[in-house]
Design a protein around this motif. Structure first.
Motif, PDB file in Angstrom:
ATOM      1  N   ASP A  25       0.867  -1.189   0.000  1.00 24.62           N
ATOM      2  CA  ASP A  25       0.000   0.000   0.000  1.00 24.62           C
ATOM      3  C   ASP A  25       0.901   1.236   0.000  1.00 24.62           C
ATOM      4  OD1 ASP A  25      -1.925   1.942   0.418  1.00 24.62           O
ATOM      5  OD2 ASP A  25      -2.928   0.873   2.054  1.00 24.62           O
ATOM      6  N   ILE A  26       0.974   1.899  -1.152  1.00 24.37           N
ATOM      7  CA  ILE A  26       1.884   3.057  -1.271  1.00 24.37           C
ATOM      8  C   ILE A  26       1.120   4.374  -1.202  1.00 24.37           C
ATOM      9  CG2 ILE A  26       3.614   1.783  -2.623  1.00 24.37           C
ATOM     10  CD1 ILE A  26       2.407   3.359  -5.115  1.00 24.37           C
ATOM     11  N   ARG A  27      -0.149   4.323  -0.783  1.00 23.39           N
ATOM     12  CA  ARG A  27      -0.964   5.538  -0.794  1.00 23.39           C
ATOM     13  C   ARG A  27      -0.611   6.475   0.368  1.00 23.39           C
ATOM     14  NH1 ARG A  27      -6.657   3.275  -0.340  1.00 23.39           N
ATOM     15  NH2 ARG A  27      -5.570   2.155   1.320  1.00 23.39           N
ATOM     16  N   TRP A  28      -1.241   7.639   0.365  1.00 23.83           N
ATOM     17  CA  TRP A  28      -0.973   8.607   1.439  1.00 23.83           C
ATOM     18  C   TRP A  28      -1.616   8.148   2.741  1.00 23.83           C
ATOM     19  CZ3 TRP A  28      -4.141  13.797   1.536  1.00 23.83           C
ATOM     20  CH2 TRP A  28      -5.486  13.530   1.360  1.00 23.83           C
ATOM     21  N   HIS A  74      -1.333  -3.869   1.641  1.00 20.19           N
ATOM     22  CA  HIS A  74      -0.780  -3.997   2.994  1.00 20.19           C
ATOM     23  C   HIS A  74       0.328  -2.978   3.185  1.00 20.19           C
ATOM     24  CE1 HIS A  74       2.727  -6.150   1.258  1.00 20.19           C
ATOM     25  NE2 HIS A  74       1.827  -6.615   0.421  1.00 20.19           N
ATOM     26  N   ARG A  75       0.365  -2.400   4.390  1.00 20.31           N
ATOM     27  CA  ARG A  75       1.472  -1.502   4.757  1.00 20.31           C
ATOM     28  C   ARG A  75       2.411  -2.326   5.595  1.00 20.31           C
ATOM     29  NH1 ARG A  75       0.655   4.039   3.662  1.00 20.31           N
ATOM     30  NH2 ARG A  75      -1.547   4.454   3.260  1.00 20.31           N
ATOM     31  N   GLY A  76       3.518  -2.722   5.013  1.00 15.97           N
ATOM     32  CA  GLY A  76       4.386  -3.670   5.699  1.00 15.97           C
ATOM     33  C   GLY A  76       3.597  -4.949   5.898  1.00 15.97           C
ATOM     34  N   GLU A  77       3.498  -5.393   7.145  1.00 17.66           N
ATOM     35  CA  GLU A  77       2.810  -6.656   7.428  1.00 17.66           C
ATOM     36  C   GLU A  77       1.295  -6.480   7.577  1.00 17.66           C
ATOM     37  OE1 GLU A  77       3.751  -9.965   7.531  1.00 17.66           O
ATOM     38  OE2 GLU A  77       5.322  -8.937   6.399  1.00 17.66           O
ATOM     39  N   THR A  88      -2.532  -9.296   9.871  1.00 15.67           N
ATOM     40  CA  THR A  88      -1.324  -9.337   9.032  1.00 15.67           C
ATOM     41  C   THR A  88      -1.572 -10.099   7.729  1.00 15.67           C
ATOM     42  OG1 THR A  88      -0.569 -11.394  10.020  1.00 15.67           O
ATOM     43  CG2 THR A  88       0.149  -9.342  11.103  1.00 15.67           C
ATOM     44  N   VAL A  89      -0.630  -9.971   6.820  1.00 17.20           N
ATOM     45  CA  VAL A  89      -0.687 -10.707   5.554  1.00 17.20           C
ATOM     46  C   VAL A  89      -0.691 -12.206   5.853  1.00 17.20           C
ATOM     47  CG1 VAL A  89       0.524 -11.191   3.382  1.00 17.20           C
ATOM     48  CG2 VAL A  89       0.481  -8.851   4.302  1.00 17.20           C
ATOM     49  N   ASP A  90       0.087 -12.608   6.847  1.00 16.14           N
ATOM     50  CA  ASP A  90       0.143 -14.012   7.241  1.00 16.14           C
ATOM     51  C   ASP A  90      -1.241 -14.507   7.691  1.00 16.14           C
ATOM     52  OD1 ASP A  90       1.820 -16.307   7.603  1.00 16.14           O
ATOM     53  OD2 ASP A  90       1.456 -16.060   9.768  1.00 16.14           O
ATOM     54  N   GLU A  91      -1.918 -13.695   8.507  1.00 16.73           N
ATOM     55  CA  GLU A  91      -3.279 -14.061   8.948  1.00 16.73           C
ATOM     56  C   GLU A  91      -4.236 -14.141   7.763  1.00 16.73           C
ATOM     57  OE1 GLU A  91      -3.376 -10.935  12.237  1.00 16.73           O
ATOM     58  OE2 GLU A  91      -4.767 -12.444  13.004  1.00 16.73           O
ATOM     59  N   LEU A  92      -4.059 -13.216   6.810  1.00 16.64           N
ATOM     60  CA  LEU A  92      -4.890 -13.218   5.598  1.00 16.64           C
ATOM     61  C   LEU A  92      -4.734 -14.542   4.855  1.00 16.64           C
ATOM     62  CD1 LEU A  92      -6.492 -11.443   3.340  1.00 16.64           C
ATOM     63  CD2 LEU A  92      -4.215 -11.138   2.355  1.00 16.64           C
TER      64      LEU A  92
END
Ligand code: PLP
Length: 282
Positions: free
Chosen positions: A136-139, A170-173, A226-230
């Motif tokens: 996620d590279i948004r503001w 995702h922002r980081g994890e 987290t991405v892992d939980e996803l």
């Protein structure tokens, strides 16, 4: 086809916006998309309240009340004979010589609205969607429904180029939301979804889904996951105005949950449809 420009209904060909409209030059504006079922607006008050809030957060003065906007949109739906579709509306900061700072009070916002026939996404509702994960590279003000959507567009395009329907950001994890949807997971029968803070748009469909869960005693937890939980969740689903509640069956080429729409998602879809019938008739 009729459109609305600054409170006036006119033919689409007649409606013109100046090249120095700040929406066009800077994406300096806010918008909403509202569903139309059976000729009626679905959750219009919620969308229009959010529009007011978005406008307030960026200092755009909307010169109409929520009721006035709703009547204008209803007129447009009737003129265009929309039975099943959407209404798009946006307010920009108006027209003035290009300059980063805001123009004075004398410059009125530009208000545009139009309708479109859009069916329910039957196949996606039934079979589910495929998604990719993407940074996620948004503001940091994703709570504002702003016209600036480049971060969302880049992610969405990448999903399409990967043969998928949506990018889960995702922002980081931490999973935030989709490029144009909110993301929820189901773990041990509980629905988990990102809290409504500045990192996500607090989707009206998300709020409706949460309300439906609470009404039906489905436990819900608004917390970051987290991405892992996803990737390990029992079920994954998306919510959004045009897609309603849609199962995610594949993420980054691997099965999401067991690769099929899950039982909790199915129930939510049914209840969501019931709510549409309840509020808009069949
Ligand atoms: N998140 C983003 C970034 C969106 O653009 C949207 C809708 O367009 C949503 C979530 C879902 O919001 P809603 O349910 O109000 O359509």
């Amino acid at each position: 086809e009729f459109v609305m420009l600054n409170g006036e209904v006119m033919s689409r060909e007649t409606a013109k916006v100046d090249i120095e409209d700040r929406g066009y030059q800077f994406g300096d504006g806010v918008y909403e998309v509202i569903r139309v079922y059976n000729r009626k607006l679905f959750t219009a008050a919620e969308h229009l309240r959010r529009l007011e809030e978005s406008a307030k957060k960026v200092g755009i003065n909307v010169p109409y009340s929520i009721d006035e906007i709703q009547s204008m949109l209803e007129e447009l739906i009737e003129r265009n004979k929309i039975v099943l579709g959407i209404v798009y509306l946006q307010f920009t900061r108006g027209i003035s010589p290009r300059k980063h700072t805001f123009p004075g009070e004398e410059v009125a916002p530009t208000f545009v609205a139009y309708t479109r026939h859009v069916g329910r996404p039957a196949e996606k509702l039934e079979k589910g969607m495929k998604a990719i994960t993407e940074e996620d590279i948004r503001w940091l003000r994703c709570d504002i429904k702003s016209l600036n959507l480049l971060g969302n567009l880049l992610a969405s395009q990448k999903a399409a180029e990967s043969g998928c329907d949506e990018a889960i950001l995702h922002r980081g994890e931490t999973v935030t939301e989709g490029s144009h949807t909110n993301v929820s997971i189901v773990v041990d029968g509980k629905v988990v979804t990102h809290a409504a803070d500045n990192f996500i748009l607090n989707g009206i469909s998300r709020q409706k889904m949460l309300e439906i869960c609470r009404r039906n005693d489905v436990p819900v937890i608004e917390r970051n996951f987290t991405v892992d939980e996803l990737l390990k969740a029992d079920e994954v689903f998306l919510t959004g105005t045009t897609i309603e509640v849609v199962p995610v069956i594949e993420i980054d080429g691997k099965p999401a949950g067991n690769g099929k729409p899950g039982p909790v998602t199915r129930k939510l879809q049914q209840w969501f449809e019931d709510e549409i019938k309840e509020l808009c008739g069949s």
